[in-house]
Design a protein around this motif. Structure first.
Motif, PDB file in Angstrom:
ATOM      1  N   VAL A 112       0.833  -1.208   0.000  1.00  0.00           N
ATOM      2  CA  VAL A 112       0.000   0.000   0.000  1.00  0.00           C
ATOM      3  C   VAL A 112       0.866   1.256   0.000  1.00  0.00           C
ATOM      4  O   VAL A 112       0.627   2.193  -0.783  1.00  0.00           O
ATOM      5  CB  VAL A 112      -0.946  -0.003   1.219  1.00  0.00           C
ATOM      6  N   ILE A 113       1.868   1.286   0.863  1.00  0.00           N
ATOM      7  CA  ILE A 113       2.741   2.464   0.953  1.00  0.00           C
ATOM      8  C   ILE A 113       3.528   2.659  -0.337  1.00  0.00           C
ATOM      9  O   ILE A 113       3.702   3.799  -0.818  1.00  0.00           O
ATOM     10  CB  ILE A 113       3.691   2.325   2.157  1.00  0.00           C
ATOM     11  N   SER A 114       4.008   1.575  -0.919  1.00  0.00           N
ATOM     12  CA  SER A 114       4.799   1.679  -2.149  1.00  0.00           C
ATOM     13  C   SER A 114       3.967   2.240  -3.297  1.00  0.00           C
ATOM     14  O   SER A 114       4.367   3.205  -3.971  1.00  0.00           O
ATOM     15  CB  SER A 114       5.360   0.298  -2.530  1.00  0.00           C
ATOM     16  N   ILE A 115       2.787   1.643  -3.526  1.00  0.00           N
ATOM     17  CA  ILE A 115       1.942   2.114  -4.635  1.00  0.00           C
ATOM     18  C   ILE A 115       1.473   3.541  -4.372  1.00  0.00           C
ATOM     19  O   ILE A 115       1.532   4.409  -5.251  1.00  0.00           O
ATOM     20  CB  ILE A 115       0.737   1.174  -4.820  1.00  0.00           C
ATOM     21  N   GLY A 116       0.996   3.810  -3.162  1.00  0.00           N
ATOM     22  CA  GLY A 116       0.495   5.139  -2.840  1.00  0.00           C
ATOM     23  C   GLY A 116       1.561   6.209  -2.948  1.00  0.00           C
ATOM     24  O   GLY A 116       1.295   7.319  -3.444  1.00  0.00           O
ATOM     25  N   THR A 117       2.779   5.900  -2.500  1.00  0.00           N
ATOM     26  CA  THR A 117       3.865   6.888  -2.561  1.00  0.00           C
ATOM     27  C   THR A 117       4.261   7.174  -4.000  1.00  0.00           C
ATOM     28  O   THR A 117       4.488   8.336  -4.380  1.00  0.00           O
ATOM     29  CB  THR A 117       5.081   6.379  -1.771  1.00  0.00           C
ATOM     30  N   ILE A 118       4.359   6.142  -4.819  1.00  0.00           N
ATOM     31  CA  ILE A 118       4.734   6.336  -6.224  1.00  0.00           C
ATOM     32  C   ILE A 118       3.685   7.165  -6.953  1.00  0.00           C
ATOM     33  O   ILE A 118       4.010   8.150  -7.634  1.00  0.00           O
ATOM     34  CB  ILE A 118       4.924   4.967  -6.916  1.00  0.00           C
ATOM     35  N   VAL A 119       2.427   6.785  -6.828  1.00  0.00           N
ATOM     36  CA  VAL A 119       1.356   7.510  -7.523  1.00  0.00           C
ATOM     37  C   VAL A 119       1.234   8.940  -7.007  1.00  0.00           C
ATOM     38  O   VAL A 119       1.143   9.901  -7.788  1.00  0.00           O
ATOM     39  CB  VAL A 119       0.015   6.756  -7.363  1.00  0.00           C
ATOM     40  N   GLY A 120       1.254   9.108  -5.689  1.00  0.00           N
ATOM     41  CA  GLY A 120       1.099  10.440  -5.114  1.00  0.00           C
ATOM     42  C   GLY A 120       2.243  11.371  -5.443  1.00  0.00           C
ATOM     43  O   GLY A 120       2.024  12.558  -5.735  1.00  0.00           O
ATOM     44  N   SER A 121       3.478  10.868  -5.408  1.00  0.00           N
ATOM     45  CA  SER A 121       4.632  11.732  -5.694  1.00  0.00           C
ATOM     46  C   SER A 121       4.672  12.137  -7.165  1.00  0.00           C
ATOM     47  O   SER A 121       4.990  13.298  -7.485  1.00  0.00           O
ATOM     48  CB  SER A 121       5.930  11.016  -5.306  1.00  0.00           C
ATOM     49  N   ILE A 122       4.334  11.222  -8.065  1.00  0.00           N
ATOM     50  CA  ILE A 122       4.311  11.562  -9.491  1.00  0.00           C
ATOM     51  C   ILE A 122       3.210  12.577  -9.785  1.00  0.00           C
ATOM     52  O   ILE A 122       3.420  13.573 -10.496  1.00  0.00           O
ATOM     53  CB  ILE A 122       4.120  10.290 -10.350  1.00  0.00           C
ATOM     54  N   ALA A 123       2.022  12.341  -9.229  1.00  0.00           N
ATOM     55  CA  ALA A 123       0.905  13.261  -9.456  1.00  0.00           C
ATOM     56  C   ALA A 123       1.214  14.643  -8.886  1.00  0.00           C
ATOM     57  O   ALA A 123       0.952  15.673  -9.538  1.00  0.00           O
ATOM     58  CB  ALA A 123      -0.364  12.699  -8.823  1.00  0.00           C
ATOM     59  N   GLY A 124       1.764  14.702  -7.689  1.00  0.00           N
ATOM     60  CA  GLY A 124       2.052  15.986  -7.076  1.00  0.00           C
ATOM     61  C   GLY A 124       3.174  16.738  -7.760  1.00  0.00           C
ATOM     62  O   GLY A 124       3.135  17.974  -7.859  1.00  0.00           O
ATOM     63  N   PHE A 125       4.176  16.034  -8.244  1.00  0.00           N
ATOM     64  CA  PHE A 125       5.327  16.708  -8.853  1.00  0.00           C
ATOM     65  C   PHE A 125       5.004  17.239 -10.243  1.00  0.00           C
ATOM     66  O   PHE A 125       5.304  18.395 -10.562  1.00  0.00           O
ATOM     67  CB  PHE A 125       6.516  15.749  -8.929  1.00  0.00           C
ATOM     68  N   PHE A 126       4.387  16.425 -11.084  1.00  0.00           N
ATOM     69  CA  PHE A 126       4.159  16.839 -12.475  1.00  0.00           C
ATOM     70  C   PHE A 126       2.912  17.712 -12.614  1.00  0.00           C
ATOM     71  O   PHE A 126       2.880  18.625 -13.434  1.00  0.00           O
ATOM     72  CB  PHE A 126       4.042  15.599 -13.375  1.00  0.00           C
ATOM     73  N   GLY A 127       1.884  17.451 -11.815  1.00  0.00           N
ATOM     74  CA  GLY A 127       0.672  18.260 -11.883  1.00  0.00           C
ATOM     75  C   GLY A 127      -0.002  18.159 -13.243  1.00  0.00           C
ATOM     76  O   GLY A 127       0.268  17.268 -14.051  1.00  0.00           O
TER      77      GLY A 127
END
Length: 305
Positions: A112-127
């Motif tokens: 859960v942490i791995s998938i959530g961190t990857i998706v959240g960090s990509i979404a937040g960084f690129f916008g």
């Protein structure tokens, strides 16, 4: 004057502590968090040592073998926590069940942490478009009826993958949405800082900026969230196993042990069968939550003084 000058030269400046060192000191001073940590460590070690301890704790070390002659024995010197309706030692199954329940909780949390961190960090960084697409997909996952999909996917994949890992994968794939949203919000706030702009201006790749600059600064939030998810994953495993849709019945787990409480005679007159797993689940969840609260307080930037 000379003496004063000499003392000034010999006096060394005090070394300032890093935020992580301050957080570690604050966590160690939290008595409730330390007691909870000790409890979790003891439970984990006992569960890992189950194959070595079982022969010394019970004359029936086999966790799956049915013993008709030893059915429903009350706690005594031979069986410290008694036996269940199949003649299996409750203490032995409790230790082996801890291995499974903790494994499911830890593995599902890691997924859960791995998938959530990857998706959240990509979404937040690129916008922009990337953020919009990933968040709509996250909303889609969050709208799944969790219990129904766990039962359906568990049934479909049961013959393809080992039942235990089916449960871990299904829970992990359906539970990462909240982590993704949390990480995205933290990354959105963090990427506006000057050091991120400076890293981008000197040509750092997005991957390097995310891994080396953004994630270390949101790691405290991820750690606290992981402890809370760990507790919830143990609850999910126990609930699904209790309902018969979790860990296969042939595999001992705390949830499978609780399933015996479905029978009225066991629930009312044979409390030694279901009370031990119920209590160990309660104390384990409480301990993990206390650890999470301790980490939340220790890693709070406003309290790092």
């Amino acid at each position: 004057m000379a003496t004063t000058s000499t003392l000034t030269q010999q006096k060394k400046p005090e070394r300032s502590l890093s935020p992580w060192q301050i957080a570690r000191k604050k966590f160690f001073k939290n008595k409730l968090a330390m007691i909870s940590s000790a409890f979790i460590i003891i439970v984990t070690l006992l569960s890992l040592a189950a194959p070595f301890l079982a022969p010394y704790l019970s004359p029936i070390p086999d966790v799956s073998k049915v013993n008709i002659s030893s059915m429903n024995i009350t706690p005594n010197s031979d069986h410290w926590l008694g036996t269940d309706k199949s003649g299996r030692d409750v203490l032995t199954r409790l230790l082996y069940g801890g291995r499974i329940s903790l494994l499911v909780g830890f593995s599902a949390t890691l997924l859960v942490i791995s998938i959530g961190t990857i998706v959240g960090s990509i979404a937040g960084f690129f916008g922009g478009f990337v953020d919009s697409m990933l968040m709509r997909f996250t909303d889609f996952v969050l709208n799944f009826p969790f219990l129904v999909f766990v039962i359906v996917l568990n049934t479909i994949l049961m013959g393809i993958i080992d039942g235990l890992w089916v449960l871990i994968i299904v829970i992990g794939v359906l539970s990462w949405g909240g982590v993704a949203r949390l990480v995205r919000s933290k990354v959105l706030a963090e990427k506006e800082n000057e050091y991120i702009m400076a890293a981008l201006s000197i040509g750092c790749s997005p991957f390097k900026v995310i891994v080396k600059h953004l994630l270390p600064n949101v790691m405290s939030t991820i750690i606290v969230q992981a402890t809370l998810i760990f507790a919830s994953m143990i609850v999910v495993e126990s609930a699904l196993s209790y309902l018969g849709f979790g860990v296969p019945q042939s595999t001992p787990s705390w949830g499978n042990m609780l399933s015996s409480a479905n029978e009225p005679d066991v629930l009312q007159g044979k409390q030694w069968i279901w009370m031990p797993p119920a209590l160990i689940i309660i104390f384990t969840i409480l301990s993990i939550n206390f650890i999470g609260e301790g980490l939340k307080d220790a890693l709070n930037p406003k309290s790092l003084r």
